[in-house]
Structures are given as C-alpha cells and as structure tokens.
Design a protein around this motif. Structure first.
Motif, mmCIF file in Angstrom:
data_model
loop_
_atom_site.group_PDB
_atom_site.id
_atom_site.type_symbol
_atom_site.label_atom_id
_atom_site.label_comp_id
_atom_site.label_asym_id
_atom_site.label_seq_id
_atom_site.Cartn_x
_atom_site.Cartn_y
_atom_site.Cartn_z
ATOM 1 N N ARG A 48 0.836 -1.204 0.000
ATOM 2 C CA ARG A 48 0.000 0.000 0.000
ATOM 3 C C ARG A 48 0.874 1.258 0.000
ATOM 4 N NH1 ARG A 48 -5.153 -1.055 0.550
ATOM 5 N NH2 ARG A 48 -5.575 1.171 0.904
ATOM 6 N N ARG A 49 0.451 2.275 -0.776
ATOM 7 C CA ARG A 49 1.181 3.548 -0.802
ATOM 8 C C ARG A 49 1.147 4.174 0.574
ATOM 9 N NH1 ARG A 49 2.277 7.538 -3.814
ATOM 10 N NH2 ARG A 49 0.495 8.789 -3.139
ATOM 11 N N THR A 50 2.320 4.483 1.090
ATOM 12 C CA THR A 50 2.447 4.906 2.487
ATOM 13 C C THR A 50 3.395 6.085 2.596
ATOM 14 O OG1 THR A 50 2.076 2.621 3.219
ATOM 15 C CG2 THR A 50 3.047 4.134 4.814
ATOM 16 N N LEU A 51 2.998 7.061 3.401
ATOM 17 C CA LEU A 51 3.838 8.207 3.718
ATOM 18 C C LEU A 51 4.439 7.984 5.091
ATOM 19 C CD1 LEU A 51 4.591 11.079 2.618
ATOM 20 C CD2 LEU A 51 2.727 11.955 4.044
ATOM 21 N N ALA A 52 5.765 8.056 5.183
ATOM 22 C CA ALA A 52 6.476 7.839 6.448
ATOM 23 C C ALA A 52 6.916 9.174 7.026
ATOM 24 C CB ALA A 52 7.686 6.935 6.227
ATOM 25 N N VAL A 53 6.602 9.403 8.307
ATOM 26 C CA VAL A 53 7.008 10.616 9.015
ATOM 27 C C VAL A 53 7.784 10.204 10.261
ATOM 28 C CG1 VAL A 53 6.236 12.673 10.264
ATOM 29 C CG2 VAL A 53 5.025 11.940 8.187
ATOM 30 N N SER A 54 9.032 10.665 10.391
ATOM 31 C CA SER A 54 9.839 10.298 11.563
ATOM 32 C C SER A 54 9.646 11.314 12.680
ATOM 33 C CB SER A 54 11.321 10.211 11.193
ATOM 34 O OG SER A 54 11.834 11.486 10.818
ATOM 35 N N TRP A 55 9.806 10.829 13.932
ATOM 36 C CA TRP A 55 9.708 11.656 15.138
ATOM 37 C C TRP A 55 10.871 11.302 16.057
ATOM 38 C CZ3 TRP A 55 4.817 14.270 16.362
ATOM 39 C CH2 TRP A 55 3.782 14.014 15.443
ATOM 40 N N PHE A 56 11.316 12.288 16.848
ATOM 41 C CA PHE A 56 12.256 11.977 17.922
ATOM 42 C C PHE A 56 11.637 12.390 19.246
ATOM 43 C CE2 PHE A 56 13.354 16.434 17.226
ATOM 44 C CZ PHE A 56 13.632 16.908 18.498
ATOM 45 N N ARG A 57 12.010 11.677 20.301
ATOM 46 C CA ARG A 57 11.545 12.005 21.653
ATOM 47 C C ARG A 57 12.728 12.513 22.466
ATOM 48 N NH1 ARG A 57 7.400 8.587 25.484
ATOM 49 N NH2 ARG A 57 7.336 10.123 27.179
ATOM 50 N N GLN A 58 12.498 13.564 23.256
ATOM 51 C CA GLN A 58 13.557 14.105 24.083
ATOM 52 C C GLN A 58 13.031 14.370 25.495
ATOM 53 O OE1 GLN A 58 14.756 17.821 22.331
ATOM 54 N NE2 GLN A 58 12.886 18.886 22.877
ATOM 55 N N ASP A 59 13.969 14.471 26.471
ATOM 56 C CA ASP A 59 13.583 14.833 27.826
ATOM 57 C C ASP A 59 13.710 16.347 28.000
ATOM 58 O OD1 ASP A 59 16.284 15.383 28.119
ATOM 59 O OD2 ASP A 59 16.699 13.608 29.332
ATOM 60 N N ALA A 97 18.001 6.313 19.804
ATOM 61 C CA ALA A 97 17.929 7.677 20.345
ATOM 62 C C ALA A 97 18.607 8.657 19.403
ATOM 63 C CB ALA A 97 18.568 7.712 21.728
ATOM 64 N N ILE A 98 17.971 8.895 18.246
ATOM 65 C CA ILE A 98 18.528 9.786 17.234
ATOM 66 C C ILE A 98 17.503 10.845 16.857
ATOM 67 C CG2 ILE A 98 20.123 8.086 16.277
ATOM 68 C CD1 ILE A 98 18.059 7.592 14.042
ATOM 69 N N HIS A 99 17.985 11.879 16.196
ATOM 70 C CA HIS A 99 17.126 12.992 15.790
ATOM 71 C C HIS A 99 16.189 12.594 14.647
ATOM 72 C CE1 HIS A 99 16.214 17.251 16.105
ATOM 73 N NE2 HIS A 99 16.226 17.353 14.790
ATOM 74 N N ALA A 100 16.607 11.641 13.827
ATOM 75 C CA ALA A 100 15.805 11.175 12.676
ATOM 76 C C ALA A 100 15.334 12.359 11.828
ATOM 77 C CB ALA A 100 14.620 10.340 13.158
ATOM 78 N N GLY A 101 16.295 13.245 11.496
ATOM 79 C CA GLY A 101 15.953 14.481 10.821
ATOM 80 C C GLY A 101 15.536 14.339 9.372
ATOM 81 N N GLY A 102 15.728 13.187 8.763
ATOM 82 C CA GLY A 102 15.299 12.974 7.384
ATOM 83 C C GLY A 102 15.186 11.495 7.098
ATOM 84 N N LEU A 103 14.359 11.137 6.105
ATOM 85 C CA LEU A 103 14.148 9.747 5.723
ATOM 86 C C LEU A 103 14.370 9.567 4.228
ATOM 87 C CD1 LEU A 103 10.818 8.863 7.611
ATOM 88 C CD2 LEU A 103 13.154 8.283 8.320
ATOM 89 N N ALA A 104 14.838 8.361 3.852
ATOM 90 C CA ALA A 104 14.903 7.938 2.455
ATOM 91 C C ALA A 104 14.518 6.468 2.424
ATOM 92 C CB ALA A 104 16.293 8.151 1.872
ATOM 93 N N TRP A 105 13.468 6.143 1.680
ATOM 94 C CA TRP A 105 12.842 4.819 1.719
ATOM 95 C C TRP A 105 13.057 4.134 0.377
ATOM 96 C CZ3 TRP A 105 7.060 4.247 3.572
ATOM 97 C CH2 TRP A 105 6.728 2.887 3.656
ATOM 98 N N PHE A 106 13.774 3.009 0.379
ATOM 99 C CA PHE A 106 14.026 2.194 -0.809
ATOM 100 C C PHE A 106 13.552 0.775 -0.536
ATOM 101 C CE2 PHE A 106 17.095 5.620 -0.946
ATOM 102 C CZ PHE A 106 17.188 5.972 -2.287
ATOM 103 N N ASP A 107 12.418 0.382 -1.124
ATOM 104 C CA ASP A 107 11.858 -0.955 -0.906
ATOM 105 C C ASP A 107 11.716 -1.221 0.595
ATOM 106 O OD1 ASP A 107 11.702 -1.433 -3.689
ATOM 107 O OD2 ASP A 107 13.817 -2.003 -3.724
ATOM 108 N N ASP A 108 12.419 -2.233 1.133
ATOM 109 C CA ASP A 108 12.326 -2.535 2.562
ATOM 110 C C ASP A 108 13.435 -1.876 3.373
ATOM 111 O OD1 ASP A 108 10.057 -4.174 2.309
ATOM 112 O OD2 ASP A 108 11.288 -5.884 1.735
ATOM 113 N N ARG A 109 14.221 -1.027 2.738
ATOM 114 C CA ARG A 109 15.319 -0.344 3.419
ATOM 115 C C ARG A 109 14.901 1.085 3.749
ATOM 116 N NH1 ARG A 109 20.464 -0.884 -0.346
ATOM 117 N NH2 ARG A 109 21.610 -0.563 1.640
#
Length: 299
Positions: A48-59, A97-109
């Motif tokens: 299914r066509r899916t949009l991925a949005v990353s988040w980071f959690r901080q204290d 525990a990373i900032h996950a400031g950007g994503l790049a999605w290739f198949d299952d990677r």
C-alpha cells in the motif's frame, strides 16, 4: 482496522486546499512537546502507498530518548507507528535515540539521518512485535508493565558519512524514475551548511559514495531533494512560514510557494505528483503536499 499483529490504525484529517493537501493529526501528537516530527518520504508497506514521518523524543534537558516512524496509508487516511530500535550487546533491543531528521525509503530499506552519527539503516521487511515494559522502554516512556504493544524496525547498519547528516532526501530523473541516490545535508545556524549527493550502499559497494556537493549559502537548511537537474531545499524561520529554494543552473532562487512554519524534510512523490513536507511546531503541525503544477514540474 487491525494490521498486523492486532495493531490499530488511527485516523488523520485530510483536507484539500487550493495550494495542495494538508494532513493533520487527531491526537495529542498535534501539540505534545515530548515528540517532534522531522523526516518524511513515500514508499509501499505491505503493497500500500504509504507516507512515512519520523519523530524523535527528548527529555526536558534536550537529550534524545527514542525515535519512531508514523506510517500513513495515503488511500485510507489512517496511520500507525513503527518504533526504531538498535540491537544491544545482550540481544535485547534498545531505543534508537537519534534525531531522525530525514528519511529515504528504498523498498524494505529505510535510511534515517542520525545527526552527528551518520546514516542509520532499518529493515521494514521484518517488523517485530514488542509488548509491555519493553514496549514502553523502546518509546522512551517511564511507564512499566501494562498491555501496550508496538511494532519495531531494527537497525541493520550504521553508515559513516563525512557530513553532519541533519537530513536526507531522494533523487529522481526528469521523467520520475527513482535513482539509488540521496542528498544528505547539514542544518546549521550559519550559511556554511552543505548538501552532498551520494550513491546508497549496495552489495557491491557497502558504503555511501559521494558524487557531488553544493553549498546553497543558506541558514537553517531542513531538507533537500532533486528532480532531474533541479534541486529543492527547505529553509525554516522559527514560527514564520518556511521557504522553498530551487537551483537549476548553479544559482539559488526562492520559490513563491510558502512552506509550513517550522518546515522540515522534503519528499518527492511522482505517483501523486506532489512534493511533501511538514511542520514541527506544536499546534501548527501539518503534513503538506504541494502539487507539482505549483512547482513547474510535470505531473
């Protein structure tokens, strides 16, 4: 809807505007200061066509505790979370525990920008189900026990890159063909941040190989993608609308289309003819799709 492992998909609000598509969260993630959205890309999850949005959690001290990726089913306007984790020395999973400031999605990677720590790669083909106290721990929560269940994607590699790795985005040819390349860039408070173009790791070449590098001369770079010979970068400006800049011939120009306040990463979606971005500020959080027609791109 239940999928998979009994996981519940939750709704998002979808609104069409004259300037494109807005998706908004219908929960505390609209305003929470525990989690901040950052990266974005488009792929397929279980077909299914899916949009991925990353988040980071901080204290409260600003220390990173955990990260996750919200998967939005674009046809059904529903979402679920996938927690990012790393394998520990004892075999137990630990929070990514990373900032996950950007994503790049290739198949299952799935590649995530780990500011100051290169690019981390996660496997979406082997999602795990984790329950109870381990589920809370992987999301950075202090709660213990309970019946919570989370889906987890595990890191398979940590790729060193000779950049700060604040964000990354994908590269497409002028006819919309995806290339096995990414743009990796640096967020800086001055105008010395650079954006490099890299081949992604493969079996024959297990590291990122740099092919090009540019210096836009802009502060607060947040995302970058390339379509044909045109580069796009996003630039944030505190609580003011963000700016989209383009480069076709070596000179950067500000595009008249505004980006959300607190704009972050960019993602090209040739199938929908949309450039996706998002805003991170509490109460102003939106995932926005800007039509290619507004950007003078074919679509």
């Amino acid at each position: 809807m239940l999928w998979p492992f009994g996981t519940i998909w939750r709704p998002v609000r979808r609104r069409r505007r004259s300037t494109g598509i807005d998706l908004r969260w219908l929960s505390a993630r609209t305003w929470t200061e525990r989690w901040y959205p950052q990266g974005i890309d488009v792929g397929r999850l279980r077909g299914r066509r899916t949009l991925a949005v990353s988040w980071f959690r901080q204290d409260r001290a600003g220390r990173h505790l955990a990260s996750r990726v919200t998967m939005i089913d674009l046809d059904r306007s529903r979402h679920l979370d996938v927690v990012l984790a790393v394998p520990g020395e004892d075999g137990h999973l630990e929070p990514a525990a990373i900032h996950a400031g950007g994503l790049a999605w290739f198949d299952d990677r799935l590649f995530a920008a780990a500011t100051g720590q290169g690019i981390w790669e996660f496997d979406l083909a082997r999602l795990r189900r984790v329950r109870g106290s381990d589920a809370h721990r992987l999301t950075g929560s202090r709660r213990r026990g309970g019946r919570s269940t989370v889906l987890v994607a595990v890191r398979t590699a940590q790729h060193p890159v000779d950049l700060r790795c604040s964000f990354l985005g994908r590269v497409f040819t002028a006819d919309g063909t995806p290339l096995p390349r990414v743009l990796i860039g640096e967020y800086r408070g001055n105008d010395r941040g650079v954006v490099g173009e890299f081949d992604i790791p493969s079996a024959a070449q297990p590291r990122f190989v740099e092919r090009d590098r540019v210096a836009p001369g802009l502060r607060h770079l947040q995302g970058a993608v390339r379509w044909g010979e045109t580069r796009f970068v996003s630039q944030s400006d505190l609580l003011h609308p963000g700016a989209l800049w383009t480069d076709r011939d070596g000179s950067w120009r500000r595009h008249p289309v505004p980006l959300p306040a607190g704009c972050e990463d960019l993602a090209l979606d040739p199938e929908a003819g949309v450039l996706w971005t998002l805003g991170e500020h509490p109460w102003r959080r939106v995932v926005r799709g800007i039509p290619f027609s507004a950007l003078d791109l074919p679509g």
